[in-house]
Design a protein around this motif. Structure first.
Motif, PDB file in Angstrom:
ATOM      1  N   THR A  99       0.772  -1.222  -0.019  1.00  0.00           N
ATOM      2  CA  THR A  99      -0.045   0.004  -0.281  1.00  0.00           C
ATOM      3  C   THR A  99       0.985   1.178   0.061  1.00  0.00           C
ATOM      4  OG1 THR A  99      -1.738   1.427   1.188  1.00  0.00           O
ATOM      5  CG2 THR A  99      -0.497  -0.016   2.641  1.00  0.00           C
ATOM      6  N   PRO A 100       0.459   2.360  -0.781  1.00  0.00           N
ATOM      7  CA  PRO A 100       1.130   3.574  -0.675  1.00  0.00           C
ATOM      8  C   PRO A 100       0.902   4.355   0.574  1.00  0.00           C
ATOM      9  CG  PRO A 100      -0.745   3.746  -2.007  1.00  0.00           C
ATOM     10  CD  PRO A 100      -0.579   2.378  -1.631  1.00  0.00           C
ATOM     11  N   VAL A 101      -0.082   3.941   1.465  1.00  0.00           N
ATOM     12  CA  VAL A 101      -0.355   4.677   2.705  1.00  0.00           C
ATOM     13  C   VAL A 101       0.691   4.555   3.627  1.00  0.00           C
ATOM     14  CG1 VAL A 101      -1.955   4.530   4.523  1.00  0.00           C
ATOM     15  CG2 VAL A 101      -2.866   4.193   2.417  1.00  0.00           C
ATOM     16  N   ARG A 102       1.018   5.543   4.162  1.00  0.00           N
ATOM     17  CA  ARG A 102       2.106   5.816   5.252  1.00  0.00           C
ATOM     18  C   ARG A 102       1.308   5.485   6.566  1.00  0.00           C
ATOM     19  NH1 ARG A 102       3.478  10.309   2.634  1.00  0.00           N
ATOM     20  NH2 ARG A 102       2.611  11.711   4.384  1.00  0.00           N
ATOM     21  N   ALA A 103       1.551   4.161   7.329  1.00  0.00           N
ATOM     22  CA  ALA A 103       0.920   3.838   8.469  1.00  0.00           C
ATOM     23  C   ALA A 103       1.670   4.239   9.420  1.00  0.00           C
ATOM     24  CB  ALA A 103       0.853   2.134   8.626  1.00  0.00           C
ATOM     25  N   PHE A 104       2.836   4.895   9.353  1.00  0.00           N
ATOM     26  CA  PHE A 104       3.679   5.318  10.434  1.00  0.00           C
ATOM     27  C   PHE A 104       4.619   6.680   9.640  1.00  0.00           C
ATOM     28  CE2 PHE A 104       7.974   5.564  12.379  1.00  0.00           C
ATOM     29  CZ  PHE A 104       7.609   6.168  13.568  1.00  0.00           C
ATOM     30  N   ASP A 105       4.210   7.808  10.367  1.00  0.00           N
ATOM     31  CA  ASP A 105       4.833   8.824   9.987  1.00  0.00           C
ATOM     32  C   ASP A 105       5.313   9.872  11.054  1.00  0.00           C
ATOM     33  OD1 ASP A 105       5.534  11.304   8.715  1.00  0.00           O
ATOM     34  OD2 ASP A 105       4.066  11.575   7.225  1.00  0.00           O
ATOM     35  N   PRO A 106       6.737   9.806  11.450  1.00  0.00           N
ATOM     36  CA  PRO A 106       6.732  10.587  12.671  1.00  0.00           C
ATOM     37  C   PRO A 106       6.703  11.923  12.507  1.00  0.00           C
ATOM     38  CG  PRO A 106       8.686   9.869  11.424  1.00  0.00           C
ATOM     39  CD  PRO A 106       7.711   9.180  10.882  1.00  0.00           C
ATOM     40  N   ASP A 107       6.391  12.681  11.364  1.00  0.00           N
ATOM     41  CA  ASP A 107       6.380  14.089  11.201  1.00  0.00           C
ATOM     42  C   ASP A 107       4.729  14.588  11.443  1.00  0.00           C
ATOM     43  OD1 ASP A 107       8.800  14.608  10.707  1.00  0.00           O
ATOM     44  OD2 ASP A 107       8.763  14.288   8.606  1.00  0.00           O
ATOM     45  N   ARG A 108       3.929  13.542  11.245  1.00  0.00           N
ATOM     46  CA  ARG A 108       2.246  13.748  11.804  1.00  0.00           C
ATOM     47  C   ARG A 108       2.192  14.053  13.149  1.00  0.00           C
ATOM     48  NH1 ARG A 108       0.493   9.073   8.029  1.00  0.00           N
ATOM     49  NH2 ARG A 108       0.426   7.740   9.984  1.00  0.00           N
ATOM     50  N   ALA A 109       1.030  14.780  13.325  1.00  0.00           N
ATOM     51  CA  ALA A 109       0.374  15.040  14.503  1.00  0.00           C
ATOM     52  C   ALA A 109       0.298  13.685  15.361  1.00  0.00           C
ATOM     53  CB  ALA A 109      -0.667  15.969  14.667  1.00  0.00           C
ATOM     54  N   GLU A 110      -0.340  12.715  14.799  1.00  0.00           N
ATOM     55  CA  GLU A 110      -0.521  11.569  15.307  1.00  0.00           C
ATOM     56  C   GLU A 110       0.299  10.414  14.323  1.00  0.00           C
ATOM     57  OE1 GLU A 110      -4.654  10.449  15.772  1.00  0.00           O
ATOM     58  OE2 GLU A 110      -5.024  12.249  15.948  1.00  0.00           O
ATOM     59  N   PRO A 111       1.585  10.093  14.814  1.00  0.00           N
ATOM     60  CA  PRO A 111       2.528   9.303  13.851  1.00  0.00           C
ATOM     61  C   PRO A 111       1.958   8.081  13.386  1.00  0.00           C
ATOM     62  CG  PRO A 111       3.606  10.431  15.967  1.00  0.00           C
ATOM     63  CD  PRO A 111       2.169  10.551  15.996  1.00  0.00           C
ATOM     64  N   PHE A 112       1.172   7.240  14.317  1.00  0.00           N
ATOM     65  CA  PHE A 112       0.575   6.123  13.950  1.00  0.00           C
ATOM     66  C   PHE A 112      -0.611   6.313  13.491  1.00  0.00           C
ATOM     67  CE2 PHE A 112       2.675   4.099  17.892  1.00  0.00           C
ATOM     68  CZ  PHE A 112       4.054   4.403  17.299  1.00  0.00           C
ATOM     69  N   LEU A 113      -1.093   5.553  12.254  1.00  0.00           N
ATOM     70  CA  LEU A 113      -2.267   5.540  11.780  1.00  0.00           C
ATOM     71  C   LEU A 113      -3.392   5.135  12.287  1.00  0.00           C
ATOM     72  CD1 LEU A 113      -3.870   6.667   9.034  1.00  0.00           C
ATOM     73  CD2 LEU A 113      -3.158   4.459   7.864  1.00  0.00           C
TER      74      LEU A 113
ATOM     75  N   SER B 184      -0.863  10.497  -0.386  1.00  0.00           N
ATOM     76  CA  SER B 184      -1.081   9.995   1.151  1.00  0.00           C
ATOM     77  C   SER B 184      -1.717  11.019   1.975  1.00  0.00           C
ATOM     78  CB  SER B 184       0.219   9.615   1.786  1.00  0.00           C
ATOM     79  OG  SER B 184      -0.058   8.739   2.878  1.00  0.00           O
ATOM     80  N   ASP B 185      -1.036  12.485   1.911  1.00  0.00           N
ATOM     81  CA  ASP B 185      -1.948  13.297   2.618  1.00  0.00           C
ATOM     82  C   ASP B 185      -3.302  13.763   2.196  1.00  0.00           C
ATOM     83  OD1 ASP B 185       0.781  13.885   4.085  1.00  0.00           O
ATOM     84  OD2 ASP B 185       1.464  15.195   2.889  1.00  0.00           O
ATOM     85  N   GLN B 186      -3.386  13.764   0.906  1.00  0.00           N
ATOM     86  CA  GLN B 186      -4.966  13.912   0.415  1.00  0.00           C
ATOM     87  C   GLN B 186      -5.741  12.688   1.077  1.00  0.00           C
ATOM     88  OE1 GLN B 186      -5.921  13.694  -3.910  1.00  0.00           O
ATOM     89  NE2 GLN B 186      -6.174  15.829  -3.342  1.00  0.00           N
ATOM     90  N   TRP B 187      -5.124  11.669   0.676  1.00  0.00           N
ATOM     91  CA  TRP B 187      -6.170  10.371   1.150  1.00  0.00           C
ATOM     92  C   TRP B 187      -6.419  10.353   2.740  1.00  0.00           C
ATOM     93  CZ3 TRP B 187      -4.512   6.942   4.977  1.00  0.00           C
ATOM     94  CH2 TRP B 187      -5.386   5.973   5.195  1.00  0.00           C
ATOM     95  N   LEU B 188      -5.250  10.850   3.565  1.00  0.00           N
ATOM     96  CA  LEU B 188      -5.760  10.803   4.845  1.00  0.00           C
ATOM     97  C   LEU B 188      -6.692  11.869   5.299  1.00  0.00           C
ATOM     98  CD1 LEU B 188      -5.107   9.814   7.690  1.00  0.00           C
ATOM     99  CD2 LEU B 188      -3.005  11.501   7.791  1.00  0.00           C
ATOM    100  N   ALA B 189      -6.621  12.938   4.725  1.00  0.00           N
ATOM    101  CA  ALA B 189      -7.630  14.185   4.748  1.00  0.00           C
ATOM    102  C   ALA B 189      -9.114  13.517   4.370  1.00  0.00           C
ATOM    103  CB  ALA B 189      -7.224  15.466   4.121  1.00  0.00           C
ATOM    104  N   LYS B 190      -9.251  12.873   3.331  1.00  0.00           N
ATOM    105  CA  LYS B 190     -10.516  12.307   3.087  1.00  0.00           C
ATOM    106  C   LYS B 190     -11.061  11.245   3.920  1.00  0.00           C
ATOM    107  CE  LYS B 190     -10.215  13.013  -1.758  1.00  0.00           C
ATOM    108  NZ  LYS B 190     -10.149  12.641  -3.110  1.00  0.00           N
ATOM    109  N   GLU B 191     -10.214  10.574   4.463  1.00  0.00           N
ATOM    110  CA  GLU B 191     -10.574   9.351   5.341  1.00  0.00           C
ATOM    111  C   GLU B 191     -10.707  10.066   6.533  1.00  0.00           C
ATOM    112  OE1 GLU B 191     -10.395   5.615   5.352  1.00  0.00           O
ATOM    113  OE2 GLU B 191     -10.902   6.710   3.646  1.00  0.00           O
ATOM    114  N   ARG B 192     -10.366  11.121   7.104  1.00  0.00           N
ATOM    115  CA  ARG B 192     -10.584  11.684   8.579  1.00  0.00           C
ATOM    116  C   ARG B 192     -11.930  12.344   8.372  1.00  0.00           C
ATOM    117  NH1 ARG B 192      -7.272   9.791  12.313  1.00  0.00           N
ATOM    118  NH2 ARG B 192      -5.159  10.543  11.936  1.00  0.00           N
ATOM    119  N   ALA B 193     -12.330  12.907   7.198  1.00  0.00           N
ATOM    120  CA  ALA B 193     -13.434  13.501   6.918  1.00  0.00           C
ATOM    121  C   ALA B 193     -14.433  12.519   6.883  1.00  0.00           C
ATOM    122  CB  ALA B 193     -13.571  14.374   5.781  1.00  0.00           C
ATOM    123  N   ARG B 194     -14.362  11.267   6.224  1.00  0.00           N
ATOM    124  CA  ARG B 194     -15.318  10.186   5.937  1.00  0.00           C
ATOM    125  C   ARG B 194     -15.617   9.753   7.462  1.00  0.00           C
ATOM    126  NH1 ARG B 194     -15.057   5.211   6.141  1.00  0.00           N
ATOM    127  NH2 ARG B 194     -12.753   5.116   5.907  1.00  0.00           N
TER     128      ARG B 194
END
Length: 243
Positions: A192-206, A228-238
């Motif tokens: 998957t292209p989704v980043r399940a862990f990103d230390p730069d995010r406010a919540e690093p663990f997806l 990935s950032d656009q995908w995450l924003a859509k998932e949060r909104a959903r």
């Protein structure tokens, strides 16, 4: 009215206790573990510092200067209730995955061992909604269950090989999404292209324990252009729109 469920409390060193809520790995026991974790954290119980959930038990770390094993072992069972659903909000994720080929080098071999075509294996794997049982092994690494019985395979007997971040692997009754490049003896069937862990995010663990995960098959063209950032924003909104 809810009743107390099975609970067994054991000492785990000088500043921790282990709370066992069952003797098997199943979704309802795991939900009870996460519910207890939420209840403990919100209870304000004196001395409780951290809780670490696993499949069927909860490790509770405490400050031995303000509480002790006897006090906690007497109080915690009253928070352990029989129930079929968690009281906390469950988040659901839709994860895009490219199966097979370069992205899933073990898919064809696993399919053949199960007398399945590649397409049948993909359909079976993507049809299930998976439960996040626990995080462990690597930062944000989520253990997802349960795999359909027809897809369950043993871990490889050979030495582990390093698999890339985002790899979708299967082993036993579980599937997982790797968060980093890491050694693994599980069979890799996709990525998957989704980043399940990103230390730069406010919540690093997806993912969080108790989340639900569904998979959508995509092709390599969609993978290459994935944002990935656009995908995450859509998932949060959903997720906010879900009841």
């Amino acid at each position: 009215m809810h009743s107390m469920r099975y609970v067994r409390i054991l000492p785990a060193g000088g500043n921790a206790i282990m709370v066992e809520l069952g003797d098997s790995i199943d979704r309802l026991t795991n939900l009870a573990v996460h519910d207890l974790a939420e209840r403990l954290l919100s209870s304000g119980m004196v001395g409780v510092e951290e809780v670490i959930p696993s499949y069927r038990s909860l490790l509770v770390l405490y400050d031995p200067t303000t509480t002790d094993f006897d006090r906690l072992s007497a109080a915690i069972p009253h928070l352990c209730l029989d129930q079929n659903e968690p009281r906390y909000r469950v988040r659901r994720w839709q994860i895009p995955v490219v199966y097979g080929g370069f992205f899933g080098p073990d898919l064809t071999q696993v399919a053949k061992s199960k007398n399945l075509s590649d397409a049948e294996l993909i359909e079976l794997h993507a049809a299930r909604e998976y439960h996040v049982y626990m995080l462990g092994f690597a930062p944000g690494f989520a253990y997802l269950g349960e795999l359909p019985e027809q897809l369950q395979v043993s871990r490889k007997a050979s030495n582990p090989v390093v698999i890339p971040a985002g790899s979708i692997s299967i082993g036993g009754a579980q599937t997982a999404i790797s968060t980093l490049a890491m050694p693994s003896a599980w069979s890799v069937i996709g990525c998957t292209p989704v980043r399940a862990f990103d230390p730069d995010r406010a919540e690093p663990f997806l993912f969080s324990p108790g989340d639900r995960v569904r998979i959508t098959a995509i092709d390599s063209t969609a993978y290459d252009g994935f944002d990935s950032d656009q995908w995450l924003a859509k998932e949060r909104a959903r997720q906010q729109e879900e009841p």
